[in-house]
Write an enzyme that holds these catalytic residues in place. Sequence first.
Site, PDB file in Angstrom:
ATOM      1  N   ARG A 194      71.991   9.282  17.674  1.00 28.54           N
ATOM      2  CA  ARG A 194      70.893  10.153  18.117  1.00 28.54           C
ATOM      3  C   ARG A 194      69.917   9.184  19.189  1.00 28.54           C
ATOM      4  O   ARG A 194      69.721   8.342  18.928  1.00 28.54           O
ATOM      5  CB  ARG A 194      69.873   9.852  16.774  1.00 28.54           C
ATOM      6  CG  ARG A 194      68.533  10.736  16.971  1.00 28.54           C
ATOM      7  CD  ARG A 194      68.077  10.733  15.612  1.00 28.54           C
ATOM      8  NE  ARG A 194      66.528  11.500  15.942  1.00 28.54           N
ATOM      9  CZ  ARG A 194      65.257  10.787  15.637  1.00 28.54           C
ATOM     10  NH1 ARG A 194      65.411   9.511  15.393  1.00 28.54           N
ATOM     11  NH2 ARG A 194      64.338  11.510  16.235  1.00 28.54           N
ATOM     12  N   HIS A 224      60.734  12.563  22.237  1.00 26.61           N
ATOM     13  CA  HIS A 224      60.495  11.378  21.410  1.00 26.61           C
ATOM     14  C   HIS A 224      59.118  10.912  22.350  1.00 26.61           C
ATOM     15  O   HIS A 224      59.334   9.630  22.967  1.00 26.61           O
ATOM     16  CB  HIS A 224      61.661  10.559  21.501  1.00 26.61           C
ATOM     17  CG  HIS A 224      61.533   9.485  20.283  1.00 26.61           C
ATOM     18  ND1 HIS A 224      62.434   9.409  19.237  1.00 26.61           N
ATOM     19  CD2 HIS A 224      60.400   8.539  20.269  1.00 26.61           C
ATOM     20  CE1 HIS A 224      61.887   8.328  18.424  1.00 26.61           C
ATOM     21  NE2 HIS A 224      60.732   7.915  18.885  1.00 26.61           N
ATOM     22  N   GLU A 242      58.930  13.264  14.978  1.00 29.45           N
ATOM     23  CA  GLU A 242      57.746  12.594  14.457  1.00 29.45           C
ATOM     24  C   GLU A 242      56.387  13.433  15.131  1.00 29.45           C
ATOM     25  O   GLU A 242      55.507  12.255  15.545  1.00 29.45           O
ATOM     26  CB  GLU A 242      57.419  11.282  14.390  1.00 29.45           C
ATOM     27  CG  GLU A 242      58.587  10.646  13.573  1.00 29.45           C
ATOM     28  CD  GLU A 242      58.608   9.009  13.495  1.00 29.45           C
ATOM     29  OE1 GLU A 242      57.850   8.396  14.031  1.00 29.45           O
ATOM     30  OE2 GLU A 242      59.437   8.397  12.831  1.00 29.45           O
ATOM     31  N   ASN A 256      62.453  10.842   8.921  1.00 29.20           N
ATOM     32  CA  ASN A 256      62.392   9.238   9.126  1.00 29.20           C
ATOM     33  C   ASN A 256      61.662   8.647   8.102  1.00 29.20           C
ATOM     34  O   ASN A 256      60.459   9.118   7.805  1.00 29.20           O
ATOM     35  CB  ASN A 256      61.454   9.366  10.561  1.00 29.20           C
ATOM     36  CG  ASN A 256      62.394   9.892  11.835  1.00 29.20           C
ATOM     37  OD1 ASN A 256      63.522  10.483  11.487  1.00 29.20           O
ATOM     38  ND2 ASN A 256      61.835   9.704  12.739  1.00 29.20           N
ATOM     39  N   TYR A 297      60.156   4.890   6.516  1.00 30.23           N
ATOM     40  CA  TYR A 297      60.021   3.333   6.588  1.00 30.23           C
ATOM     41  C   TYR A 297      59.548   2.753   5.418  1.00 30.23           C
ATOM     42  O   TYR A 297      59.767   1.715   4.766  1.00 30.23           O
ATOM     43  CB  TYR A 297      59.176   2.904   7.733  1.00 30.23           C
ATOM     44  CG  TYR A 297      60.214   3.190   9.121  1.00 30.23           C
ATOM     45  CD1 TYR A 297      60.973   2.208   9.564  1.00 30.23           C
ATOM     46  CD2 TYR A 297      59.974   4.276   9.804  1.00 30.23           C
ATOM     47  CE1 TYR A 297      61.820   2.472  10.804  1.00 30.23           C
ATOM     48  CE2 TYR A 297      60.562   4.769  10.713  1.00 30.23           C
ATOM     49  CZ  TYR A 297      61.491   3.817  11.273  1.00 30.23           C
ATOM     50  OH  TYR A 297      62.608   3.899  12.491  1.00 30.23           O
ATOM     51  N   GLU A 302      65.914   8.407  10.764  1.00 32.29           N
ATOM     52  CA  GLU A 302      65.399   6.999  11.118  1.00 32.29           C
ATOM     53  C   GLU A 302      65.061   6.165   9.682  1.00 32.29           C
ATOM     54  O   GLU A 302      64.615   6.995   8.898  1.00 32.29           O
ATOM     55  CB  GLU A 302      64.140   6.941  11.770  1.00 32.29           C
ATOM     56  CG  GLU A 302      64.474   7.223  13.286  1.00 32.29           C
ATOM     57  CD  GLU A 302      62.912   7.073  14.170  1.00 32.29           C
ATOM     58  OE1 GLU A 302      62.210   6.230  13.680  1.00 32.29           O
ATOM     59  OE2 GLU A 302      62.805   7.734  15.246  1.00 32.29           O
TER      60      GLU A 302
HETATM   61  C1  GBH Z   1      59.253   5.680  14.476  1.00 29.53           C
HETATM   62  O1  GBH Z   1      57.795   5.709  14.267  1.00 29.53           O
HETATM   63  C2  GBH Z   1      59.602   5.912  15.932  1.00 29.53           C
HETATM   64  O2  GBH Z   1      60.267   7.216  15.918  1.00 29.53           O
HETATM   65  C3  GBH Z   1      60.529   5.094  16.781  1.00 29.53           C
HETATM   66  O3  GBH Z   1      60.339   5.461  17.895  1.00 29.53           O
HETATM   67  C4  GBH Z   1      59.879   3.591  16.274  1.00 29.53           C
HETATM   68  O4  GBH Z   1      60.470   2.551  16.960  1.00 29.53           O
HETATM   69  C5  GBH Z   1      60.349   3.332  14.988  1.00 29.53           C
HETATM   70  O5  GBH Z   1      59.787   4.212  13.919  1.00 29.53           O
HETATM   71  C6  GBH Z   1      59.666   1.839  14.461  1.00 29.53           C
HETATM   72  O6  GBH Z   1      58.297   1.924  14.308  1.00 29.53           O
HETATM   73  O7  GBH Z   1      51.108   2.656  10.442  1.00 29.53           O
HETATM   74  O8  GBH Z   1      50.767   1.234   8.788  1.00 29.53           O
HETATM   75  O9  GBH Z   1      50.228   3.556   8.245  1.00 29.53           O
HETATM   76  C7  GBH Z   1      57.289   5.218  12.959  1.00 29.53           C
HETATM   77  C8  GBH Z   1      56.081   5.533  12.895  1.00 29.53           C
HETATM   78  C9  GBH Z   1      55.593   4.003  11.001  1.00 29.53           C
HETATM   79  C10 GBH Z   1      53.845   5.926  11.720  1.00 29.53           C
HETATM   80  C11 GBH Z   1      54.894   3.940   9.693  1.00 29.53           C
HETATM   81  C12 GBH Z   1      53.502   5.629  10.079  1.00 29.53           C
HETATM   82  C13 GBH Z   1      53.001   4.204   8.477  1.00 29.53           C
HETATM   83  C14 GBH Z   1      52.518   2.821   8.357  1.00 29.53           C
HETATM   84  N1  GBH Z   1      55.568   5.410  11.585  1.00 29.53           N
HETATM   85  N2  GBH Z   1      53.472   4.366   9.761  1.00 29.53           N
HETATM   86  S1  GBH Z   1      51.156   2.573   8.927  1.00 29.53           S
END
Ligand code: GBH
Length: 478
Positions: A77, A121, A166, A295, A297, A371
């Site tokens: 991707r 992106h 996103e 995506n 995390y 992601e």
């Molecule tokens: C992604 O963004 C992106 O698509 C990618 O480009 C980037 O490199 C990757 O993740 C790593 O960051 O901000 O403390 O409230 C993820 C962005 C991350 C936004 C988690 C919301 C929640 C935690 N997201 N975030 S916080």
Amino acid sequence: MSQSSFPANFLFGSATSAYQIEGAADEDGRTPSIWDTFCRTPGKVLGGDTGDVAVDHYHRWRDDVQLMADLNLNAYRFSISWSRVQPTGRGPAVQRGLDFYRSLVDELLAKGITPWITLYHWDLPQELEDAGGWPERATAERFAEYASLVAGALGDRVERWTTLNEPWCSAYLGYGSGVHAPGRTDHADVLRAAHHLNLAHGLGTQALRAALPGRAQIGVSINPAAVRALTDDPDDLDARRRIDALANRIFDGPMLRGVYDEDLIQDTSRLTDWSFVKDGDLADIHQPLDALGINYYTPTLVSASADRKLPRRDGHGGGEQSPWPAAEDIAFHQTPGETTDMGWTIDPTGLHDLLMRYHRETGGIPLYITENGMACDDKPSPDGTVHDPDRIAYLHSHLGTVQRAIADGADVRGYFLWSLLDNFEWAYGYSKRFGTVYVDFESLARIPKSSARWYAEVARTGELPALPALDALGEPVG
Ligand code: GBH
């Protein structure tokens, strides 16, 4: 099928994005995007880092594809830099820009790797921001033209298309907290931007289908929040409902159901009357989709109290102003548990919740994790190898969660880890490493970390092995 097997034909990929890896910022006719401008604005990006060189993928793409092949990936991707192929964001294409992506795609196909293209992106051509950016409706129309142009150039060889990555980040971090480009801070603009991103998705999807009848498989990658309430107190549950509206339903409502929910309109009514939503927009946005990209995390934990003494998570990305419109009274908390180098709590249960939710709500659209991954403070050992057992544990637990969601009925067809390579981590510059391949940011040499070898085995066998004992992870894997 043994319990640890993934379904046949499951995609095991890695993900990147153009601005984070390409470099070559002013080569072959590329013009600045909002991220080039943002990086040059003092104080916006840690260390004054920029994507001018990034990890030089624009010149090293052939070696990088070889690396993917060596790591057994069957999908990749990546995103297209809009201002590399259509510098002003309108008008004719730049052939050299398109040629770069055509060569990349051909090399991927030659190695049996499915190209999975994201059109947007976050790197809006600066000229479109100068004309008003995402709060302006015209930006969505420009995006649809750009989608047709790329489809015309690559549609004979690419089947898998993602409109946006996103949109929450583009709207809320770009126009609300201002920690992402273009760095604006106006909560009414956040809602206008969100709507025009939704419209861009809808018009872009229609443009792709028109250009590639019957051949394009189209989706979008969202970053839905797995929102939890701190307690069962009705006020906390209401905070949860409001953040669910602002994080999730503002995008999946129009995209998947053709509506903006009434509570979202009510909650934000002191900022806007939503008159930027024109007749026909919701039908334009609500297009059939072939894939939904998720995506993920970390989960999101909220309460009704704005008491600043409660343990607050860095949910505001370090900005002075919250990204969330009309939610000043809602507090964000750190979810308990171990954290990554970003300070994000490791908790795969949020991924299970989201996969099951979207399984129910999409009525059977195939789901992909587009992601998932973690930042670690990786360093090469004296012998030159890089060991990242924490990342292996993270990937293991999240892939296990994907298997559980599949066992529970979710139609999950692929997983793209973030990221193939260490790269430019937006406002954090080069200070955070998400790659399974280490990059020396001076020499730009690539060194696969132990997690890359571990994931290569998962991809090769289609099986999730038992997690190796922690001491075994100190040794090179595979
Ligand atoms: C992604 O963004 C992106 O698509 C990618 O480009 C980037 O490199 C990757 O993740 C790593 O960051 O901000 O403390 O409230 C993820 C962005 C991350 C936004 C988690 C919301 C929640 C935690 N997201 N975030 S916080």
